[in-house]
Design an enzyme around this catalytic site. Structure first.
Site, PDB file in Angstrom:
ATOM      1  CB  CYS A  24      -0.953  -0.020   1.191  1.00  0.00           C
ATOM      2  SG  CYS A  24      -2.143  -1.381   1.112  1.00  0.00           S
ATOM      3  CG  HIS A  63      -0.957   4.475   5.674  1.00  0.00           C
ATOM      4  ND1 HIS A  63      -1.056   4.358   4.296  1.00  0.00           N
ATOM      5  CD2 HIS A  63      -1.267   3.246   6.172  1.00  0.00           C
ATOM      6  CE1 HIS A  63      -1.392   3.117   3.983  1.00  0.00           C
ATOM      7  NE2 HIS A  63      -1.537   2.422   5.095  1.00  0.00           N
ATOM      8  CG  HIS A 111      -6.362   1.309   2.301  1.00  0.00           C
ATOM      9  ND1 HIS A 111      -5.454   1.931   1.462  1.00  0.00           N
ATOM     10  CD2 HIS A 111      -5.609   0.543   3.147  1.00  0.00           C
ATOM     11  CE1 HIS A 111      -4.238   1.561   1.782  1.00  0.00           C
ATOM     12  NE2 HIS A 111      -4.296   0.719   2.807  1.00  0.00           N
TER      13      HIS A 111
END
Length: 389
Positions: free
Chosen positions: A138, A267, A305
Site C-alpha cells: 500500500c 496513512h 483505502h
C-alpha cells in the site's frame, strides 16, 4: 534542499472525478461509502462499506485502465503538457505488471494498468519512454514518487509520470478479508470506535519535473517534492511499528532540509493498532522538532483505502493544504481516541497561519514504509482549487 516540481496532479475518487472534487469533499467532511452498484461506464469510482468477496466485480483490469487513463490526462493537463516529452519516465504502480495488452480474468484483478493504455493517454511513443513497474504494497505510489524523484535528480531526464489505480475486485478484497482488517461499518481513522479499513477504488497520477525544466517553460508547480524516504522494516509484518514510522518521517524531513512540519497527512486506515502506532510516531516527531501539536488527518474515512494507489489522494490533500492554508479534517471522526501529547487529529477542516511543509505518510504490509515532504511554492497559485465557503 534538492527538490523537484510537482507539476500536475490527477485523481479520480469516490468523492468525484477530479482532484478538485476530492479536495472539496474532504474539506466538507463527506463520506462516500455506499453500496456496490455504480455503472461500469461511470468514471466516479466506488467505495463499499461491507460486502463479501464473492459480491465484488471481476475482472477489474478494464476498470483500472479507464480510471488510470482519466487521472493521467488530468495530471498532464494540470502540468500544462499535451504529452510526455521524449526521454521521459513512466512509473506504473500496482500489485503486478500487466503482461497482456488486454486484461483477462486471471490477471485483471491484481495487474495493470497496462503501460500501452497510459502511453495513449500521454500521446507518447513507447520507444522513447522508460517504463518501470513498482510494487510495495500500500506504499507503492509513494515509493514510486521517491524513485521518480531520484531518477530526475540523477540527470536521466526532465519529466516523469507516476500512475496507478485500484478497482474493487474479488482478489484484493478477499486478501483484506483473510487478514481480518475489514470494517463492517466503514472506516473511521483515529476514532475511539474504529474497527478496520474500508476498501475503495480510484486512480491517481502526477507529473514530476526538474526545476530547470519547469522554469524553462514558465510552469508554476503545484508544490515541490522536496524530500522522500522509503524504508523497508523487516522486523514487523505490518506497518505498525512506531519506531520505523518515526525513522521514515525523520529521514524524509532531513532529506528536504526541513526543520518543521505544519501538517501530516496520515496513512491511518482505521485499524486500532496502525492508527495508534502512527499517532505515537507523530507525537514523538513533534517533541523532537519542538512543534506541538502537529495536526494530522486521513482521507480514508472519506473514500476508503485505495491500496497500492493510496498515496495519490494523500498528495492531493497535502498540495491543497499548501495552496490554500486549509487543514482538512478526517471524515467520519466523531469521537477521537485518546492520543499522545504532541499530535492533534483533526475532526473538521480549519485554517492555519503557516503552510510551508507537509508530510504524506504511506505504509504497507511487509514493512514497506514511505514518507514524502511537499513544500509550498509560495504565494497563491494562478489556478487555486475552488474556494470552500
Amino acid at each position: 534542499m534538492t527538490a523537484v516540481a510537482l507539476a500536475g496532479l490527477g485523481l479520480v475518487s469516490p468523492l468525484g472525478p477530479t482532484p478538485e472534487a476530492f479536495w472539496r469533499g474532504l474539506l466538507h467532511g463527506r463520506r462516500a461509502f455506499g453500496r456496490l452498484g455504480c455503472p461500469q461506464g461511470d468514471f466516479r469510482s466506488r467505495v463499499v462499506a461491507a460486502v463479501s468477496p464473492d459480491d465484488c466485480p471481476a475482472p477489474a483490469g478494464h476498470r483500472k485502465e479507464a480510471l488510470a487513463t482519466a487521472a493521467t490526462r488530468q495530471a498532464l493537463a494540470a502540468a500544462g503538457l499535451t504529452g510526455l516529452p521524449d526521454g521521459s519516465l513512466l512509473v506504473v504502480v500496482s500489485q503486478t505488471p500487466a503482461l497482456r495488452a488486454v486484461p483477462d480474468e486471471q490477471s485483471g484483478d491484481f495487474a495493470g494498468p497496462h503501460p500501452e493504455a497510459l502511453f495513449a493517454a500521454c500521446r507518447t511513443d513507447a520507444r522513447r519512454t522508460s517504463v518501470v513497474h513498482l510494487s510495495h504494497a500500500c506504499a507503492s505510489a509513494a515509493f514510486a514518487a521517491a524513485f521518480a524523484r531520484d531518477w530526475l535528480l540523477s540527470g536521466l531526464g526532465t519529466t516523469a509520470l507516476v500512475a496507478g489505480a485500484s478497482a474493487l475486485n474479488r482478489y484484493e478484497y478477499a486478501s483484506m478479508d483473510v487478514v481480518k482488517t475489514l470494517s463492517p461499518h466503514g472506516a473511521r481513522p483515529f476514532d475511539a470506535d474504529r474497527d478496520g479499513i474500508t476498501v475503495g477504488e480510484g486512480a491517481g497520477a502526477f507529473v514530476l519535473e526538474t526545476a530547470p525544466a519547469a522554469r524553462a517553460r514558465g510552469h508554476r508547480p503545484t508544490a515541490w517534492l522536496s524530500g522522500a524516504a522509503c524504508l523497508v522494516d523487516t522486523s514487523e509484518s505490518v506497518a505498525s511499528a512506531p519506531a520505523a514510522v518515526l525513522d521514515c518521517m525523520r529521514a524524509a524531513l532531513d532529506d528536504a532540509g526541513a526543520r518543521r512540519v505544519d501538517y501530516v497527512h496520515a496513512h491511518a486506515t482505521g485499524t486500532v493498532q496502525g492508527d495508534a502506532a502512527e499517532a505515537e510516531a507523530v507525537a514523538e516527531l513533534a517533541g523532537s522538532l519542538d512543534r506541538a501539536p502537529i495536526p494530522m488527518s486521513s482521507h480514508k474515512g472519506a473514500i476508503g483505502h485505495l491500496l497500492h494507489a493510496s498515496a495519490f489522494p494523500g498528495l492531493v490533500a497535502a498540495a491543497g493544504f499548501l495552496r490554500e492554508g486549509r487543514l482538512p479534517g478526517t471524515p467520519g471522526l466523531r469521537h477521537p481516541a485518546p492520543l499522545p501529547d504532541g499530535v492533534l487529529a483533526l475532526t473538521r477542516s480549519r485554517r492555519t497561519a503557516t503552510a510551508e511543509h507537509a508530510l504524506v505518510n504511506s505504509f504497507g504490509f511487509g514493512g514497506n514504509n514511505a514518507s514524502l515532504v511537499l513544500s509550498a511554492v509560495g504565494g497563491r497559485p494562478a489556478k487555486p482549487y475552488e474556494e470552500i465557503p
